[in-house]
Scaffold this motif. Structure first.
Motif, PDB file in Angstrom:
ATOM      1  N   TRP A  25       0.835  -1.201   0.000  1.00  0.00           N
ATOM      2  CA  TRP A  25       0.000   0.000   0.000  1.00  0.00           C
ATOM      3  C   TRP A  25       0.873   1.256   0.000  1.00  0.00           C
ATOM      4  CZ3 TRP A  25      -0.226   3.850   3.730  1.00  0.00           C
ATOM      5  CH2 TRP A  25      -1.199   4.806   3.521  1.00  0.00           C
ATOM      6  N   ALA A  26       1.920   1.268   0.835  1.00  0.00           N
ATOM      7  CA  ALA A  26       2.802   2.432   0.904  1.00  0.00           C
ATOM      8  C   ALA A  26       3.540   2.647  -0.419  1.00  0.00           C
ATOM      9  CB  ALA A  26       3.806   2.259   2.051  1.00  0.00           C
ATOM     10  N   ALA A  27       3.928   1.560  -1.071  1.00  0.00           N
ATOM     11  CA  ALA A  27       4.620   1.688  -2.359  1.00  0.00           C
ATOM     12  C   ALA A  27       3.688   2.278  -3.411  1.00  0.00           C
ATOM     13  CB  ALA A  27       5.148   0.336  -2.806  1.00  0.00           C
ATOM     14  N   ARG A  28       2.440   1.846  -3.435  1.00  0.00           N
ATOM     15  CA  ARG A  28       1.484   2.395  -4.402  1.00  0.00           C
ATOM     16  C   ARG A  28       1.156   3.843  -4.107  1.00  0.00           C
ATOM     17  NH1 ARG A  28      -3.235  -1.283  -6.590  1.00  0.00           N
ATOM     18  NH2 ARG A  28      -1.981  -2.856  -7.591  1.00  0.00           N
ATOM     19  N   ARG A  29       1.111   4.163  -2.839  1.00  0.00           N
ATOM     20  CA  ARG A  29       0.719   5.519  -2.431  1.00  0.00           C
ATOM     21  C   ARG A  29       1.846   6.530  -2.613  1.00  0.00           C
ATOM     22  NH1 ARG A  29      -2.207   9.570  -1.388  1.00  0.00           N
ATOM     23  NH2 ARG A  29      -2.407  10.433   0.686  1.00  0.00           N
ATOM     24  N   TYR A  30       3.064   6.178  -2.219  1.00  0.00           N
ATOM     25  CA  TYR A  30       4.146   7.155  -2.144  1.00  0.00           C
ATOM     26  C   TYR A  30       5.244   6.978  -3.190  1.00  0.00           C
ATOM     27  CZ  TYR A  30       1.969   8.210   2.294  1.00  0.00           C
ATOM     28  OH  TYR A  30       1.072   8.559   3.254  1.00  0.00           O
ATOM     29  N   ALA A  31       5.345   5.829  -3.839  1.00  0.00           N
ATOM     30  CA  ALA A  31       6.434   5.604  -4.793  1.00  0.00           C
ATOM     31  C   ALA A  31       6.368   6.518  -6.016  1.00  0.00           C
ATOM     32  CB  ALA A  31       6.495   4.144  -5.204  1.00  0.00           C
ATOM     33  N   PRO A  32       5.199   6.775  -6.638  1.00  0.00           N
ATOM     34  CA  PRO A  32       5.201   7.651  -7.822  1.00  0.00           C
ATOM     35  C   PRO A  32       5.720   9.066  -7.520  1.00  0.00           C
ATOM     36  CG  PRO A  32       3.167   6.411  -7.745  1.00  0.00           C
ATOM     37  CD  PRO A  32       3.888   6.145  -6.457  1.00  0.00           C
ATOM     38  N   GLN A  33       5.328   9.632  -6.393  1.00  0.00           N
ATOM     39  CA  GLN A  33       5.813  10.963  -6.046  1.00  0.00           C
ATOM     40  C   GLN A  33       7.314  10.940  -5.763  1.00  0.00           C
ATOM     41  OE1 GLN A  33       3.192   9.682  -4.151  1.00  0.00           O
ATOM     42  NE2 GLN A  33       1.440  10.931  -4.728  1.00  0.00           N
ATOM     43  N   LEU A  34       7.782   9.898  -5.117  1.00  0.00           N
ATOM     44  CA  LEU A  34       9.197   9.781  -4.801  1.00  0.00           C
ATOM     45  C   LEU A  34      10.023   9.636  -6.069  1.00  0.00           C
ATOM     46  CD1 LEU A  34       9.764   8.856  -1.492  1.00  0.00           C
ATOM     47  CD2 LEU A  34      11.424   7.648  -2.841  1.00  0.00           C
ATOM     48  N   LEU A  35       9.571   8.810  -7.006  1.00  0.00           N
ATOM     49  CA  LEU A  35      10.303   8.631  -8.253  1.00  0.00           C
ATOM     50  C   LEU A  35      10.289   9.910  -9.087  1.00  0.00           C
ATOM     51  CD1 LEU A  35       9.231   5.035  -9.280  1.00  0.00           C
ATOM     52  CD2 LEU A  35      11.429   5.783  -8.397  1.00  0.00           C
ATOM     53  N   LYS A  37      10.154  12.939  -7.918  1.00  0.00           N
ATOM     54  CA  LYS A  37      11.054  13.871  -7.237  1.00  0.00           C
ATOM     55  C   LYS A  37      12.508  13.528  -7.533  1.00  0.00           C
ATOM     56  CE  LYS A  37      11.764  15.838  -2.666  1.00  0.00           C
ATOM     57  NZ  LYS A  37      11.412  15.747  -1.253  1.00  0.00           N
ATOM     58  N   LEU A  38      12.842  12.244  -7.535  1.00  0.00           N
ATOM     59  CA  LEU A  38      14.215  11.840  -7.826  1.00  0.00           C
ATOM     60  C   LEU A  38      14.592  12.139  -9.272  1.00  0.00           C
ATOM     61  CD1 LEU A  38      14.494   8.441  -5.926  1.00  0.00           C
ATOM     62  CD2 LEU A  38      15.580  10.609  -5.345  1.00  0.00           C
ATOM     63  N   SER A  39      13.686  11.921 -10.213  1.00  0.00           N
ATOM     64  CA  SER A  39      14.000  12.196 -11.611  1.00  0.00           C
ATOM     65  C   SER A  39      14.103  13.697 -11.864  1.00  0.00           C
ATOM     66  CB  SER A  39      12.980  11.561 -12.539  1.00  0.00           C
ATOM     67  OG  SER A  39      11.733  12.170 -12.374  1.00  0.00           O
ATOM     68  N   ALA A  40      13.342  14.503 -11.138  1.00  0.00           N
ATOM     69  CA  ALA A  40      13.437  15.959 -11.282  1.00  0.00           C
ATOM     70  C   ALA A  40      14.771  16.461 -10.752  1.00  0.00           C
ATOM     71  CB  ALA A  40      12.283  16.639 -10.560  1.00  0.00           C
ATOM     72  N   GLU A  41      15.277  15.857  -9.679  1.00  0.00           N
ATOM     73  CA  GLU A  41      16.561  16.265  -9.132  1.00  0.00           C
ATOM     74  C   GLU A  41      17.704  15.881 -10.051  1.00  0.00           C
ATOM     75  OE1 GLU A  41      16.808  14.475  -5.313  1.00  0.00           O
ATOM     76  OE2 GLU A  41      15.356  15.844  -4.408  1.00  0.00           O
ATOM     77  N   ARG A  42      17.526  14.797 -10.801  1.00  0.00           N
ATOM     78  CA  ARG A  42      18.574  14.318 -11.698  1.00  0.00           C
ATOM     79  C   ARG A  42      18.752  15.262 -12.879  1.00  0.00           C
ATOM     80  NH1 ARG A  42      17.592   8.497 -13.393  1.00  0.00           N
ATOM     81  NH2 ARG A  42      15.846   9.482 -14.416  1.00  0.00           N
ATOM     82  N   GLY A  43      17.724  15.969 -13.253  1.00  0.00           N
ATOM     83  CA  GLY A  43      17.808  16.921 -14.345  1.00  0.00           C
ATOM     84  C   GLY A  43      17.411  16.300 -15.670  1.00  0.00           C
ATOM     85  N   GLU A  44      17.473  17.115 -16.700  1.00  0.00           N
ATOM     86  CA  GLU A  44      17.098  16.671 -18.034  1.00  0.00           C
ATOM     87  C   GLU A  44      18.174  15.764 -18.603  1.00  0.00           C
ATOM     88  OE1 GLU A  44      14.540  16.317 -21.151  1.00  0.00           O
ATOM     89  OE2 GLU A  44      14.184  17.393 -19.293  1.00  0.00           O
ATOM     90  N   ARG A  45      17.756  14.717 -19.255  1.00  0.00           N
ATOM     91  CA  ARG A  45      18.690  13.778 -19.862  1.00  0.00           C
ATOM     92  C   ARG A  45      19.168  14.330 -21.192  1.00  0.00           C
ATOM     93  NH1 ARG A  45      17.279   8.066 -17.593  1.00  0.00           N
ATOM     94  NH2 ARG A  45      19.446   7.844 -18.093  1.00  0.00           N
ATOM     95  N   ARG A  46      20.411  14.037 -21.538  1.00  0.00           N
ATOM     96  CA  ARG A  46      20.991  14.535 -22.783  1.00  0.00           C
ATOM     97  C   ARG A  46      20.651  13.649 -23.966  1.00  0.00           C
ATOM     98  NH1 ARG A  46      26.919  14.669 -22.378  1.00  0.00           N
ATOM     99  NH2 ARG A  46      26.695  15.541 -24.449  1.00  0.00           N
ATOM    100  N   MET A  47      20.355  12.390 -23.734  1.00  0.00           N
ATOM    101  CA  MET A  47      20.120  11.459 -24.839  1.00  0.00           C
ATOM    102  C   MET A  47      18.714  10.897 -24.737  1.00  0.00           C
ATOM    103  SD  MET A  47      22.450   8.261 -26.115  1.00  0.00           S
ATOM    104  CE  MET A  47      22.385   7.381 -24.576  1.00  0.00           C
ATOM    105  N   LYS A  48      17.986  10.921 -25.864  1.00  0.00           N
ATOM    106  CA  LYS A  48      16.622  10.405 -25.914  1.00  0.00           C
ATOM    107  C   LYS A  48      16.438   9.579 -27.172  1.00  0.00           C
ATOM    108  CE  LYS A  48      14.657  14.464 -23.717  1.00  0.00           C
ATOM    109  NZ  LYS A  48      13.778  15.598 -23.868  1.00  0.00           N
ATOM    110  N   VAL A  49      15.662   8.514 -27.061  1.00  0.00           N
ATOM    111  CA  VAL A  49      15.260   7.747 -28.237  1.00  0.00           C
ATOM    112  C   VAL A  49      14.002   8.414 -28.776  1.00  0.00           C
ATOM    113  CG1 VAL A  49      14.476   5.523 -29.098  1.00  0.00           C
ATOM    114  CG2 VAL A  49      16.269   5.614 -27.364  1.00  0.00           C
ATOM    115  N   VAL A  50      14.105   8.955 -29.980  1.00  0.00           N
ATOM    116  CA  VAL A  50      12.993   9.684 -30.573  1.00  0.00           C
ATOM    117  C   VAL A  50      11.994   8.705 -31.187  1.00  0.00           C
ATOM    118  CG1 VAL A  50      12.345  11.387 -32.314  1.00  0.00           C
ATOM    119  CG2 VAL A  50      14.438  11.692 -30.991  1.00  0.00           C
ATOM    120  N   GLU A  51      12.511   7.744 -31.981  1.00  0.00           N
ATOM    121  CA  GLU A  51      11.625   6.816 -32.673  1.00  0.00           C
ATOM    122  C   GLU A  51      12.397   5.567 -33.048  1.00  0.00           C
ATOM    123  OE1 GLU A  51       8.571   6.949 -36.492  1.00  0.00           O
ATOM    124  OE2 GLU A  51       9.573   8.763 -35.819  1.00  0.00           O
TER     125      GLU A  51
END
Length: 95
Positions: A25-35, A37-51
């Motif tokens: 229950w805690a993972a479903r409730r709090y994991a999306p916000q935590l992930l 937040k962590l990805s926002a702190e990491r910043g924008e990625r330089r490499m992306k797969v477009v297609e």
């Protein structure tokens, strides 16, 4: 095994399942916000797969964007081929 041992085993099982359920229950409730937040702190990625485009079961085309430049890769059969890079590879250059 007497009744007291059986009752103790049932309560231990119920307690263990309750802790697992609480963790789920805690993972479903709090994991999306935590992930997020962590990805926002990491910043924008330089490499992306477009297609990607599957050519056949062994090969595929992959369009990758690195910084502001797009590169076309052909992947498959244990080999990779990167499109040749020339002096005028920009999309609107020379037109």
């Amino acid at each position: 095994m007497n009744f007291l041992d059986l009752l103790r085993a049932v309560f231990a099982l119920a307690f263990t399942l309750g802790i697992i359920g609480l963790a789920a229950w805690a993972a479903r409730r709090y994991a999306p916000q935590l992930l997020a937040k962590l990805s926002a702190e990491r910043g924008e990625r330089r490499m992306k797969v477009v297609e990607t485009l599957v050519l056949d079961p062994a090969r595929r085309l992959v369009l990758v964007k690195i910084d502001d430049e797009e590169r076309l890769l052909i992947l498959g059969e244990g080999r990779e081929l990167i499109e040749p890079r020339g002096p005028n590879t920009d999309a609107g250059a020379g037109s």
